[in-house]
Scaffold this motif. Structure first.
Motif, PDB file in Angstrom:
ATOM      1  N   ARG A   1     -17.169  -8.868 -11.971  1.00 58.92           N
ATOM      2  CA  ARG A   1     -16.182  -7.895 -11.498  1.00 58.92           C
ATOM      3  C   ARG A   1     -15.579  -7.111 -12.663  1.00 58.92           C
ATOM      4  O   ARG A   1     -15.326  -5.918 -12.567  1.00 58.92           O
ATOM      5  N   ALA A   2     -15.339  -7.802 -13.776  1.00 59.19           N
ATOM      6  CA  ALA A   2     -14.718  -7.166 -14.942  1.00 59.19           C
ATOM      7  C   ALA A   2     -15.724  -6.397 -15.793  1.00 59.19           C
ATOM      8  O   ALA A   2     -15.339  -5.711 -16.741  1.00 59.19           O
ATOM      9  N   GLY A   3     -17.029  -6.516 -15.469  1.00 57.42           N
ATOM     10  CA  GLY A   3     -18.053  -5.836 -16.255  1.00 57.42           C
ATOM     11  C   GLY A   3     -18.228  -6.447 -17.629  1.00 57.42           C
ATOM     12  O   GLY A   3     -18.493  -5.747 -18.605  1.00 57.42           O
ATOM     13  N   MET A   4     -18.082  -7.759 -17.691  1.00 53.35           N
ATOM     14  CA  MET A   4     -18.189  -8.473 -18.970  1.00 53.35           C
ATOM     15  C   MET A   4     -19.202  -9.600 -18.847  1.00 53.35           C
ATOM     16  O   MET A   4     -19.609  -9.972 -17.750  1.00 53.35           O
ATOM     17  N   ARG A   5     -19.556 -10.131 -19.984  1.00 55.39           N
ATOM     18  CA  ARG A   5     -20.365 -11.343 -19.995  1.00 55.39           C
ATOM     19  C   ARG A   5     -19.451 -12.535 -19.730  1.00 55.39           C
ATOM     20  O   ARG A   5     -18.257 -12.492 -20.067  1.00 55.39           O
TER      21      ARG A   5
ATOM     22  N   LEU B   1     -13.254 -17.224  -6.296  1.00 49.50           N
ATOM     23  CA  LEU B   1     -12.830 -16.856  -7.646  1.00 49.50           C
ATOM     24  C   LEU B   1     -13.448 -17.832  -8.639  1.00 49.50           C
ATOM     25  O   LEU B   1     -12.926 -18.911  -8.890  1.00 49.50           O
ATOM     26  N   THR B   2     -14.601 -17.454  -9.157  1.00 52.65           N
ATOM     27  CA  THR B   2     -15.271 -18.244 -10.189  1.00 52.65           C
ATOM     28  C   THR B   2     -15.307 -17.417 -11.465  1.00 52.65           C
ATOM     29  O   THR B   2     -15.191 -16.176 -11.424  1.00 52.65           O
ATOM     30  N   LEU B   3     -15.473 -18.077 -12.593  1.00 53.33           N
ATOM     31  CA  LEU B   3     -15.538 -17.345 -13.857  1.00 53.33           C
ATOM     32  C   LEU B   3     -16.741 -16.399 -13.879  1.00 53.33           C
ATOM     33  O   LEU B   3     -16.658 -15.290 -14.409  1.00 53.33           O
ATOM     34  N   ARG B   4     -17.841 -16.821 -13.292  1.00 56.36           N
ATOM     35  CA  ARG B   4     -19.041 -15.969 -13.249  1.00 56.36           C
ATOM     36  C   ARG B   4     -18.782 -14.699 -12.432  1.00 56.36           C
ATOM     37  O   ARG B   4     -19.081 -13.584 -12.856  1.00 56.36           O
ATOM     38  N   LYS B   5     -18.206 -14.866 -11.241  1.00 52.73           N
ATOM     39  CA  LYS B   5     -17.898 -13.691 -10.408  1.00 52.73           C
ATOM     40  C   LYS B   5     -16.841 -12.817 -11.072  1.00 52.73           C
ATOM     41  O   LYS B   5     -16.878 -11.590 -10.960  1.00 52.73           O
ATOM     42  N   LEU B   6     -15.911 -13.456 -11.743  1.00 51.56           N
ATOM     43  CA  LEU B   6     -14.873 -12.718 -12.448  1.00 51.56           C
ATOM     44  C   LEU B   6     -15.474 -11.871 -13.567  1.00 51.56           C
ATOM     45  O   LEU B   6     -15.116 -10.702 -13.745  1.00 51.56           O
TER      46      LEU B   6
ATOM     47  N   SER C   1     -19.342 -15.269 -21.307  1.00 54.24           N
ATOM     48  CA  SER C   1     -18.815 -15.765 -22.582  1.00 54.24           C
ATOM     49  C   SER C   1     -17.590 -14.967 -23.037  1.00 54.24           C
ATOM     50  O   SER C   1     -16.690 -15.520 -23.676  1.00 54.24           O
ATOM     51  N   ASN C   2     -17.539 -13.662 -22.688  1.00 54.00           N
ATOM     52  CA  ASN C   2     -16.360 -12.856 -23.033  1.00 54.00           C
ATOM     53  C   ASN C   2     -15.124 -13.325 -22.269  1.00 54.00           C
ATOM     54  O   ASN C   2     -14.038 -13.418 -22.833  1.00 54.00           O
ATOM     55  N   VAL C   3     -15.317 -13.601 -20.976  1.00 53.08           N
ATOM     56  CA  VAL C   3     -14.200 -14.093 -20.167  1.00 53.08           C
ATOM     57  C   VAL C   3     -13.744 -15.447 -20.707  1.00 53.08           C
ATOM     58  O   VAL C   3     -12.545 -15.697 -20.868  1.00 53.08           O
ATOM     59  N   GLN C   4     -14.709 -16.318 -21.035  1.00 54.01           N
ATOM     60  CA  GLN C   4     -14.376 -17.649 -21.539  1.00 54.01           C
ATOM     61  C   GLN C   4     -13.743 -17.610 -22.933  1.00 54.01           C
ATOM     62  O   GLN C   4     -13.061 -18.550 -23.314  1.00 54.01           O
ATOM     63  N   TYR C   5     -13.946 -16.556 -23.646  1.00 50.33           N
ATOM     64  CA  TYR C   5     -13.273 -16.406 -24.945  1.00 50.33           C
ATOM     65  C   TYR C   5     -11.755 -16.328 -24.736  1.00 50.33           C
ATOM     66  O   TYR C   5     -10.983 -16.891 -25.509  1.00 50.33           O
ATOM     67  N   TYR C   6     -11.340 -15.618 -23.686  1.00 48.79           N
ATOM     68  CA  TYR C   6      -9.920 -15.445 -23.401  1.00 48.79           C
ATOM     69  C   TYR C   6      -9.344 -16.562 -22.541  1.00 48.79           C
ATOM     70  O   TYR C   6      -8.187 -16.948 -22.695  1.00 48.79           O
ATOM     71  N   PHE C   7     -10.138 -17.050 -21.604  1.00 47.92           N
ATOM     72  CA  PHE C   7      -9.687 -18.074 -20.669  1.00 47.92           C
ATOM     73  C   PHE C   7     -10.769 -19.142 -20.565  1.00 47.92           C
ATOM     74  O   PHE C   7     -11.855 -18.884 -20.056  1.00 47.92           O
ATOM     75  N   LYS C   8     -10.447 -20.324 -21.040  1.00 50.63           N
ATOM     76  CA  LYS C   8     -11.453 -21.399 -21.129  1.00 50.63           C
ATOM     77  C   LYS C   8     -11.880 -21.930 -19.764  1.00 50.63           C
ATOM     78  O   LYS C   8     -12.993 -22.417 -19.607  1.00 50.63           O
ATOM     79  N   SER C   9     -10.982 -21.864 -18.784  1.00 43.34           N
ATOM     80  CA  SER C   9     -11.289 -22.446 -17.476  1.00 43.34           C
ATOM     81  C   SER C   9     -10.704 -21.589 -16.357  1.00 43.34           C
ATOM     82  O   SER C   9      -9.871 -20.705 -16.608  1.00 43.34           O
ATOM     83  N   LYS C  10     -11.112 -21.893 -15.153  1.00 44.22           N
ATOM     84  CA  LYS C  10     -10.566 -21.206 -13.988  1.00 44.22           C
ATOM     85  C   LYS C  10      -9.063 -21.463 -13.881  1.00 44.22           C
ATOM     86  O   LYS C  10      -8.307 -20.553 -13.539  1.00 44.22           O
ATOM     87  N   ASP C  11      -8.630 -22.691 -14.190  1.00 38.38           N
ATOM     88  CA  ASP C  11      -7.194 -22.990 -14.148  1.00 38.38           C
ATOM     89  C   ASP C  11      -6.413 -22.119 -15.123  1.00 38.38           C
ATOM     90  O   ASP C  11      -5.312 -21.664 -14.805  1.00 38.38           O
ATOM     91  N   ASP C  12      -6.967 -21.872 -16.304  1.00 33.49           N
ATOM     92  CA  ASP C  12      -6.305 -20.991 -17.272  1.00 33.49           C
ATOM     93  C   ASP C  12      -6.150 -19.583 -16.695  1.00 33.49           C
ATOM     94  O   ASP C  12      -5.108 -18.939 -16.861  1.00 33.49           O
ATOM     95  N   VAL C  13      -7.191 -19.111 -16.025  1.00 37.41           N
ATOM     96  CA  VAL C  13      -7.135 -17.788 -15.388  1.00 37.41           C
ATOM     97  C   VAL C  13      -6.070 -17.787 -14.296  1.00 37.41           C
ATOM     98  O   VAL C  13      -5.249 -16.864 -14.209  1.00 37.41           O
ATOM     99  N   LEU C  14      -6.074 -18.824 -13.456  1.00 36.86           N
ATOM    100  CA  LEU C  14      -5.122 -18.881 -12.340  1.00 36.86           C
ATOM    101  C   LEU C  14      -3.678 -18.866 -12.821  1.00 36.86           C
ATOM    102  O   LEU C  14      -2.856 -18.107 -12.300  1.00 36.86           O
TER     103      LEU C  14
END
Length: 200
Positions: free
Chosen positions: A46-50, A38-43, A52-65
């Motif tokens: 999987r989500a079909g996003m860039r 579970l990395t931000l890149r793989k996430l 940077s889009n994922v990082q806009y909502y969640f700054k780190s993997k810990d935030d996602v977790l």
């Protein structure tokens, strides 16, 4: 309720569709590949996003977790609540047995739920925020079970005994259930008898 829990509850209610998509994809990745996969890149893939889009909502993997685990536990609690509300079990024995059968059923196969919890347990051993989410979830889970099984209430000692029996039994059984000699029905009967005996 602690400030962190209040913030999580408010945030969970106001998630955007994109955030929900990210968290759902994160859970699927966790189940399929484990924490290491579970990395931000793989996430993002999987989500079909860039990324940077994922990082806009969640700054780190810990935030996602943290957000993913909080959301998942909310869903698990809602499922348990719905299950108990739909039950037609009457009387303490029937209600406890209903819970025993429901709780032990997860130990009969390695389900996505078991996979998710195993990964969350592993993460909690090195992440204090996830560990606190897990503790809070089990306390809520225990309260829901006791309130359903004994709607007329138990004294504090009986309540603590029932919770201290059921939570570890269910969680341990989810790992070992396929290897124990008793079948599901006999195990549920035994657990029902034990629960009723410690509730007195």
């Amino acid at each position: 309720m602690r400030k962190v829990e209040e913030e999580q509850a408010i945030t969970a209610q106001t998630r955007s569709p994109k955030e929900i998509l990210i968290l759902d994809c994160a859970l699927k990745l966790l189940i399929e590949t484990g924490d290491a996969g579970l990395t931000l890149r793989k996430l993002a893939e999987r989500a079909g996003m860039r990324l940077s889009n994922v990082q806009y909502y969640f700054k780190s993997k810990d935030d996602v977790l943290v957000a993913m685990v909080a959301r998942y536990f909310e869903e698990c609690t809602a499922t348990l609540m719905k299950l108990t509300q739909q039950s037609e079990a009457a009387g303490a024995r029937e209600r406890v047995r209903f819970l025993a059968l429901s709780g032990l059923a997860h130990g009969q196969e390695i389900s996505d739920m078991c996979r998710a919890f195993r990964e969350i347990w592993a993460i909690s051993s090195r992440n204090e925020m996830i560990d606190q989410c897990l503790i809070d979830y089990y306390r809520t889970f225990a309260d829901v079970m006791v309130n359903f099984a004994f709607p007329d209430g138990l004294d504090d000692t009986g309540r603590a005994r029932v919770q201290s029996l059921l939570i570890p039994f269910f969680e341990g059984y989810s790992i070992t259930g396929r290897s124990v000699p008793l079948d599901l029905e006999d195990t549920a009967d035994m657990l029902t008898d034990l629960t009723l005996s410690v509730s007195e």
